[in-house]
Design a protein around this motif. Structure first.
Motif, PDB file in Angstrom:
ATOM      1  N   VAL A   1     -63.549  -8.332 -23.285  1.00  0.00           N
ATOM      2  CA  VAL A   1     -62.782  -9.463 -23.829  1.00  0.00           C
ATOM      3  C   VAL A   1     -62.335 -10.298 -22.632  1.00  0.00           C
ATOM      4  N   LEU A   2     -63.135 -11.295 -22.297  1.00  0.00           N
ATOM      5  CA  LEU A   2     -62.967 -12.008 -21.033  1.00  0.00           C
ATOM      6  C   LEU A   2     -61.616 -12.701 -20.898  1.00  0.00           C
ATOM      7  N   LEU A   3     -61.050 -13.139 -22.013  1.00  0.00           N
ATOM      8  CA  LEU A   3     -59.776 -13.853 -21.948  1.00  0.00           C
ATOM      9  C   LEU A   3     -58.696 -13.012 -21.281  1.00  0.00           C
ATOM     10  N   TRP A   4     -58.726 -11.702 -21.518  1.00  0.00           N
ATOM     11  CA  TRP A   4     -57.660 -10.834 -21.016  1.00  0.00           C
ATOM     12  C   TRP A   4     -58.127  -9.886 -19.911  1.00  0.00           C
ATOM     13  N   ALA A   5     -59.385  -9.969 -19.512  1.00  0.00           N
ATOM     14  CA  ALA A   5     -59.921  -9.046 -18.506  1.00  0.00           C
ATOM     15  C   ALA A   5     -59.219  -9.228 -17.167  1.00  0.00           C
ATOM     16  N   GLY A   6     -58.656  -8.138 -16.670  1.00  0.00           N
ATOM     17  CA  GLY A   6     -57.965  -8.186 -15.387  1.00  0.00           C
ATOM     18  C   GLY A   6     -56.503  -8.559 -15.483  1.00  0.00           C
ATOM     19  N   THR A   7     -55.966  -8.637 -16.706  1.00  0.00           N
ATOM     20  CA  THR A   7     -54.548  -8.935 -16.890  1.00  0.00           C
ATOM     21  C   THR A   7     -53.837  -7.716 -17.469  1.00  0.00           C
ATOM     22  N   ASP A   8     -52.509  -7.768 -17.488  1.00  0.00           N
ATOM     23  CA  ASP A   8     -51.730  -6.706 -18.129  1.00  0.00           C
ATOM     24  C   ASP A   8     -50.930  -7.271 -19.299  1.00  0.00           C
ATOM     25  N   CYS A   9     -51.467  -8.313 -19.924  1.00  0.00           N
ATOM     26  CA  CYS A   9     -50.797  -8.949 -21.060  1.00  0.00           C
ATOM     27  C   CYS A   9     -50.822  -8.036 -22.288  1.00  0.00           C
ATOM     28  N   ALA A  10     -49.957  -8.336 -23.244  1.00  0.00           N
ATOM     29  CA  ALA A  10     -49.823  -7.503 -24.441  1.00  0.00           C
ATOM     30  C   ALA A  10     -51.125  -7.302 -25.209  1.00  0.00           C
ATOM     31  N   PRO A  11     -52.022  -8.294 -25.283  1.00  0.00           N
ATOM     32  CA  PRO A  11     -53.264  -8.053 -26.024  1.00  0.00           C
ATOM     33  C   PRO A  11     -54.114  -6.909 -25.471  1.00  0.00           C
ATOM     34  N   VAL A  12     -53.943  -6.557 -24.202  1.00  0.00           N
ATOM     35  CA  VAL A  12     -54.773  -5.496 -23.614  1.00  0.00           C
ATOM     36  C   VAL A  12     -54.496  -4.144 -24.280  1.00  0.00           C
ATOM     37  N   PRO A  13     -53.244  -3.646 -24.302  1.00  0.00           N
ATOM     38  CA  PRO A  13     -53.004  -2.385 -25.017  1.00  0.00           C
ATOM     39  C   PRO A  13     -53.199  -2.518 -26.524  1.00  0.00           C
TER      40      PRO A  13
END
Length: 261
Positions: free
Chosen positions: A78-90
């Motif tokens: 999911v490229l939008l969130w790849a490499g982030t620690d935003c809420a959508p990741v978990p």
């Protein structure tokens, strides 16, 4: 980006940053590489396309650019969130567990029906997850919704604006072949490749291409672009290691158009 903007700090694969940031940076460095050679050969500066002004993106979101099916969720599918620690990741990690999707396995090897869910959301039941040590339960809205929210909120974050640019539909400018660069740059061929063609090379071939330039251009030109190549190579090694195939991953159109009901 021109060669004077190439940072001295090398890419750190242990702290790579966002995946979209890496993909955009590689594209920008390729443009700087071609532009630097064009500048040397034409004895003048290079600039943006005279037809489109370098504006190769539109205001419309391209869902087909938002998922890299060759990657696992862990490696940034999911490229939008790849490499982030935003809420959508978990949230996505727990959603995958709910629906029997392996977090460590490439999406293209699993149920193709999960990709439309990632894009457009899942409203059959809420997802419970933990973010910043706080338990949360809500519905997964989809990355298309999340990106549109950024646009509607008129985000000024440089990172978000780069995301919006990356996920915008490309305009077909015949003058620059979608590179946004002037014909001084787009007319250059290196190892038979124009810039627009080099950007589409598979990642392993792109690395071989830039490393082979030392044998194809003269010493003066190579001396100018060698700092760019030094920055590009570790990023390409990293991209190849995680399994991404090209700078612009695309999801099959028939999958993108299948909206989960």
């Amino acid at each position: 980006m021109d060669r004077t903007q190439i940072p001295d700090k090398p890419f750190n694969p242990k702290r790579p940053g966002t995946l979209v940031g890496i993909l955009l940076t590689v594209s920008e460095y390729l443009g700087a590489l071609y532009g630097s050679i064009a500048e040397t050969r034409s004895a003048g500066s290079y600039g943006r396309c005279s037809e489109c002004g370098g504006n190769v993106g539109s205001a419309e979101i391209d869902p087909g650019r938002m998922i890299a099916p060759e990657l696992s969720l862990k490696n940034g599918a999911v490229l939008l969130w790849a490499g982030t620690d935003c809420a959508p990741v978990p949230r996505i990690r727990q959603l995958a567990a709910m629906l029997g999707i392996d977090y460590l396995k490439p999406l293209e090897e699993q149920d193709p029906g999960f990709i439309p869910i990632l894009l457009y959301g899942y409203d059959k039941e809420p997802v419970s997850f933990v973010h910043n040590k706080k338990p949360r339960t809500d519905y997964y809205r989809g990355c298309v919704h999340d990106l549109q929210y950024m646009i509607d909120a008129r985000t000024t974050s440089k990172g978000n604006l780069r995301m919006i640019s990356y996920f915008s539909k490309r305009t077909d400018c015949p003058a620059c072949q979608g590179t946004g660069m002037s014909n001084t740059v787009t007319d250059i061929r290196l190892a038979g490749h124009r810039l627009s063609e080099a950007e589409k090379l598979p990642i392993p071939e792109m690395r071989s291409f830039i490393l082979g330039l030392s044998q194809l251009i003269d010493a003066k030109e190579y001396d100018i672009v060698s700092p760019i190549i030094s920055q590009l190579e570790p990023m390409l090694i990293y991209l190849n290691k995680i399994g991404i195939r090209t700078l612009n991953p695309t999801t099959a159109q028939e999958v993108v158009q299948t909206v989960t009901s």
